[in-house]
Design an enzyme around this catalytic site. Sequence first.
Site, PDB file in Angstrom:
ATOM      1  CG  ASP A 181      -2.071  -2.810   1.413  1.00  0.00           C
ATOM      2  OD1 ASP A 181      -2.850  -2.577   0.477  1.00  0.00           O
ATOM      3  OD2 ASP A 181      -2.447  -3.022   2.585  1.00  0.00           O
ATOM      4  CG  ASP A 282      -6.535   0.233  -0.184  1.00  0.00           C
ATOM      5  OD1 ASP A 282      -6.824  -0.276   0.905  1.00  0.00           O
ATOM      6  OD2 ASP A 282      -6.801   1.424  -0.477  1.00  0.00           O
ATOM      7  CD  GLU A 343     -10.109  -2.982   1.594  1.00  0.00           C
ATOM      8  OE1 GLU A 343     -10.574  -2.660   2.683  1.00  0.00           O
ATOM      9  OE2 GLU A 343      -9.832  -2.145   0.722  1.00  0.00           O
ATOM     10  CG  HIS A 414      -5.552  -2.096   8.482  1.00  0.00           C
ATOM     11  ND1 HIS A 414      -5.941  -3.085   7.610  1.00  0.00           N
ATOM     12  CD2 HIS A 414      -5.562  -0.952   7.768  1.00  0.00           C
ATOM     13  CE1 HIS A 414      -6.165  -2.553   6.422  1.00  0.00           C
ATOM     14  NE2 HIS A 414      -5.942  -1.259   6.489  1.00  0.00           N
ATOM     15  CG  ASP A 415      -9.365  -0.740   7.332  1.00  0.00           C
ATOM     16  OD1 ASP A 415      -8.528   0.099   7.710  1.00  0.00           O
ATOM     17  OD2 ASP A 415      -9.438  -1.157   6.164  1.00  0.00           O
TER      18      ASP A 415
HETATM   19  O1  TEU Z   1     -10.167   0.338   3.341  1.00  0.00           O
HETATM   20  C1  TEU Z   1     -11.306   0.519   2.581  1.00  0.00           C
HETATM   21  C2  TEU Z   1     -12.617   0.632   3.254  1.00  0.00           C
HETATM   22  O2  TEU Z   1     -13.601   0.888   2.585  1.00  0.00           O
HETATM   23  C3  TEU Z   1     -12.863   0.482   4.671  1.00  0.00           C
HETATM   24  O3  TEU Z   1     -12.466  -0.670   5.229  1.00  0.00           O
HETATM   25  C4  TEU Z   1     -12.493   1.751   5.373  1.00  0.00           C
HETATM   26  O4  TEU Z   1     -11.390   1.648   6.172  1.00  0.00           O
HETATM   27  C5  TEU Z   1     -13.592   2.228   6.243  1.00  0.00           C
HETATM   28  O5  TEU Z   1     -14.445   1.228   6.549  1.00  0.00           O
HETATM   29  C6  TEU Z   1     -14.312   3.362   5.594  1.00  0.00           C
HETATM   30  O6  TEU Z   1     -15.419   3.674   6.367  1.00  0.00           O
HETATM   31  C7  TEU Z   1      -8.934   0.432   2.716  1.00  0.00           C
HETATM   32  C8  TEU Z   1      -7.823   0.314   3.735  1.00  0.00           C
HETATM   33  O7  TEU Z   1      -7.857  -0.957   4.312  1.00  0.00           O
HETATM   34  C9  TEU Z   1      -7.953   1.429   4.725  1.00  0.00           C
HETATM   35  O8  TEU Z   1      -7.016   1.331   5.751  1.00  0.00           O
HETATM   36  C10 TEU Z   1      -7.777   2.729   3.970  1.00  0.00           C
HETATM   37  O9  TEU Z   1      -8.010   3.800   4.819  1.00  0.00           O
HETATM   38  C11 TEU Z   1      -8.711   2.822   2.777  1.00  0.00           C
HETATM   39  O10 TEU Z   1      -8.768   1.634   1.999  1.00  0.00           O
HETATM   40  C12 TEU Z   1      -8.234   3.893   1.833  1.00  0.00           C
HETATM   41  O11 TEU Z   1      -7.045   3.519   1.214  1.00  0.00           O
END
Ligand code: TEU
Length: 639
Positions: A181, A282, A343, A414-415
């Site tokens: 990542d 990311d 992403e 994971h989000d």
């Molecule tokens: O996530 C980015 C992102 O915009 C979303 O998925 C976020 O987790 C959430 O919805 C915001 O409301 C990426 C990563 O996957 C996430 O784990 C990180 O926290 C984020 O970037 C910052 O690096």
Amino acid sequence: MNSRPGPLTPRNRVRELYATPLGRDIVDKILLQSGAPGSLVKLAGGLRLSTLERLTRRFTGPGLVDALLGLVNQHTEPVPDGEPSQAWWREAVFYQIYPRSFCDANGDGIGDLRGISSRLDYLAELGVDCLWLSPIFASPNEDMGYDISDYRAVMAEMGTLTDVDELVAGCHQRGMRIILDLVVNHTSARHAWFQQAIADPDGRYGDYYFLREGAPDRPPNNWDSFFSGPAWRWIPEADRWALHLFAAHQMDLNWSNPAVRDEVADIVGWWLDRGVDGFRLDVINYISKPDGLPDGNPFVGRLMEFTGIEHYFYGPQLDEYLRELRRDGFTRPDGSVAVMVGETPGIGVEGARLLSNTSRAELDLVFNFDVLDLPGRTRWHDYRYDLNYLKRFWLSWQQRLRPGDWIALFLDNHDNPRMLSKVGHGDERDPAVRTSIAKLLATLQLTMRGTPFLFQGQELAATNQSFAGLDELRDVESLNRYQELLVAGTAPEAAWAQIMAGARDHARVPIRWGDDQDFGPTAWLPGRDDTPGFTAAEQQAEPDSVWHWYRQLIALRREHPALTRGSFRPVEPGRKDYLAYVRELDGEAWLIEANLSGRPRRRPRHGLVAEPVLGRPAGPTLGPWETIVGRIDAVQQRR
Ligand code: TEU
Ligand code: CA
């Protein structure tokens, strides 16, 4: 669309805006967020944008059309058709690992690299082709590794560089690949670059970030952070504001500085030399911010929940930076290119095509998040997800794909809370229902046209958790949001209900191995579901389990290219609660059928007969959530 249209002005019509890639995405997004019907575009198509602005000004306030045009006019080029990619990732199954929660080899309650290595046989048996590891680099873990303090060192609790080398070698020995990542929209405030930047804001590193002078009580613009509050933090040592789109110590890097871009390309090269096969990048669509960091439009901010987002979700130099990174970072000395998975939150279908069509030499695959929630809903809403929406979304995406396009298919990460629980909405507490829905989702994800990204636990039918209270949560987003809701006057029960609907912690609880090397009571994140039958050990021992269903589906894909590279034809797409399609290649054809509801449904008479390879022989009805993967007889096909 063949020629590049000129810049749009308020005199243009809605339909002309909709004919540009980003214009279409934005209009679709506004409809989706507000839950408005898609037919509105046809109805309003003939209106001039200036008229639309006049009609809606009462709700939107001034400046909306200008804000949209500013964005759309930066990217009016049509997406070319492109040539199909021949790269390995088109047929691959990716498997995302959240290392903290995957496997703990040394018993300290935190998953680690040696834990992952010890489970490589499990993963090879499941049949996945490529692992993606969420961040393992040195980090203070304000955002669980998405805040990196050293890109060439491993987080202490994860292990060492030697452990990474062993893991990479272990994957390659088993014919698997592995990607890491790359979190380079921002670094941790602990990164040496940031430390040097604030020690000497006018020196070399000052320009690595967005440091701004000003009054300590007035941030430089009105942008919001994704993790609550303004996107700016006052840094007294430096007498400057610093931009952070995410948590307070995740400092945004200034990509308009070529030195920053060089650093990133070097980091990528360094890891490719160590043998990794690519990266997931990311929030990579957020890296380009416009000069002067203008204020966001307040209406767009309210609609999208984050003021300022229109300025950076597809920033002015995004395409240029990605091409450069592909060339200078991801291209190996022999000319081959390591995979770039973007992403890309907020990116719609046309934006996805702009970013990943083969002719554009930017990213290889991107994630589109619009599939995760129903129109008008967000993950903070507690509701039952209707799979008819997933069907509509995926079918329309399939229709819009051109030869040089490909899509990443994902349901969990994971989000997000688990899709299985959103679909079941409580019904999945019955283990039989849980199993059926999990198999259904697996089938769709693994036989639809595109590259599936599985998230750890899907193969074990992992569900959302029932956390007992705030002290069982660990995620900065949930914790901040809860406080923010209370401050805004939301009752504690209502705030908790929102957090429980959307918390990222649901997907981050440790994997249940169910053997002597499982996470103990000291696991870093408590609250794990303990329904019997759903540990890895139990699932592997039960031939009819979700685990074996996944394994068989993945094996089928591998054996029959029709299921990966084959054409895609929907069958009876108008039939509610029913999703069926044919995948076909070189005279071999497969029929996939699914009941998208929890009640028995009659199968339509489409005349196709298929020999079931997974699932029961098809009768006149499909049971609740039932799915069948069948092979269409060659003779029948010729008719
Ligand atoms: O996530 C980015 C992102 O915009 C979303 O998925 C976020 O987790 C959430 O919805 C915001 O409301 C990426 C990563 O996957 C996430 O784990 C990180 O926290 C984020 O970037 C910052 O690096
Ligand atoms: Ca450990």
